[in-house]
Design a protein around this motif. Sequence first.
Motif, short mmCIF file in Angstrom:
data_model
loop_
_atom_site.label_atom_id
_atom_site.label_comp_id
_atom_site.label_asym_id
_atom_site.label_seq_id
_atom_site.Cartn_x
_atom_site.Cartn_y
_atom_site.Cartn_z
N ASP A 290 32.99 38.81 49.13
CA ASP A 290 33.12 40.22 49.52
C ASP A 290 33.73 41.05 48.39
OD1 ASP A 290 32.10 39.38 51.91
OD2 ASP A 290 33.98 39.52 53.02
N ALA A 291 34.75 40.50 47.71
CA ALA A 291 35.39 41.22 46.61
C ALA A 291 34.44 41.36 45.42
CB ALA A 291 36.66 40.50 46.19
N ILE A 292 33.74 40.28 45.10
CA ILE A 292 32.81 40.29 43.96
C ILE A 292 31.64 41.23 44.23
CG2 ILE A 292 31.10 38.85 42.78
CD1 ILE A 292 33.21 36.57 42.90
N SER A 293 31.14 41.23 45.45
CA SER A 293 30.05 42.14 45.82
C SER A 293 30.48 43.59 45.65
CB SER A 293 29.64 41.86 47.26
OG SER A 293 28.69 42.81 47.70
N ARG A 294 31.67 43.89 46.13
CA ARG A 294 32.20 45.27 46.05
C ARG A 294 32.40 45.70 44.60
NH1 ARG A 294 36.56 44.25 48.49
NH2 ARG A 294 37.87 44.05 46.63
N GLU A 295 33.05 44.85 43.81
CA GLU A 295 33.36 45.22 42.43
C GLU A 295 32.12 45.18 41.55
OE1 GLU A 295 36.21 46.47 41.39
OE2 GLU A 295 36.95 46.29 43.44
#
Length: 306
Positions: free
Chosen positions: A166-171
């Motif tokens: 989720d964090a990698i997708s967002r960033e």
Amino acid sequence: MRIIYAGTPEFAVPALQGLIEAGHEIVMVLTQPDRPAGRGMQLKASPVKQLALQHGLRIFQPESLKPADVQADIAATQADVLIVAAYGLIIPTAVLNIPKIGCYNIHGSLLPRWRGAAPIHRAILAGDAETGVTIMEVVPRLDAGNMISKWACPITEHETTQTLHDAISREGARLMVEAMHTLQTTGQLPSEVQDESLVTYAHKLEKSESAIDWTQPATQLSRQVRAFNPFPVATAKFREQVCKLWFAQVAEGAGESGTILQTQPLRVACGEGALEIQELQMPGGKRQGAQQFVQGQHVQPGDRFF
């Protein structure tokens, strides 16, 4: 800019949303064909297709990008850029050559480490201290293009593939929108060649990897449980039933491998140290906390996982 966006799963949704909000013209959305899903096995649109439908974008879902007529349809868009994020189909060199400016990818690792299909899982399994996302040029070789920008984050003992995803997708979405802004305003994207001596490959997960081997150290088993959350989920046998282990962390304790040392909290002896199980799931049941499991199964110290 005129952009073709190629993506399929949830990972690829934030970047498409970001590019739409940034005002780019999405001339085509490439996404995999609808697949059967759920108990009824009804055809289901990919998350990227669902977003594209909401915005009235042109959607193209070929089974392959190799046929000449498919490539002709893509070329007819007269796109400036092709952006790829977890599309899932091989992109032939002929398609990579279609956009006027270039092709760019959101890859879920700090390249050149973990090229390939399962970079987040492999980073956790290997005990890496950090992971992140790389915006890169797309070339015919697997994840071998020049790097444009990166974002890094630590892998703590609380991280799972889901939380990192989720964090990698967002960033990754943020970095791609920034890259396209730079490309639009300056006409170029500075990049860095990957160091081939540092390359590692994140091979696709095999379901056989999900089975817990209690003779392994607790540190390794904790990584396995967290890496396989949300898929395919680590498994262990308890009273001849295969249960799923959703979350577990390293704890103190010693004993015969697989033996339950205590129930509050639920700790199981490993080859080295102990694993404190915090969330699990019995066949046919829902995910539950360890104490619900202990009470429901009348678990006692000395019982065993296999």
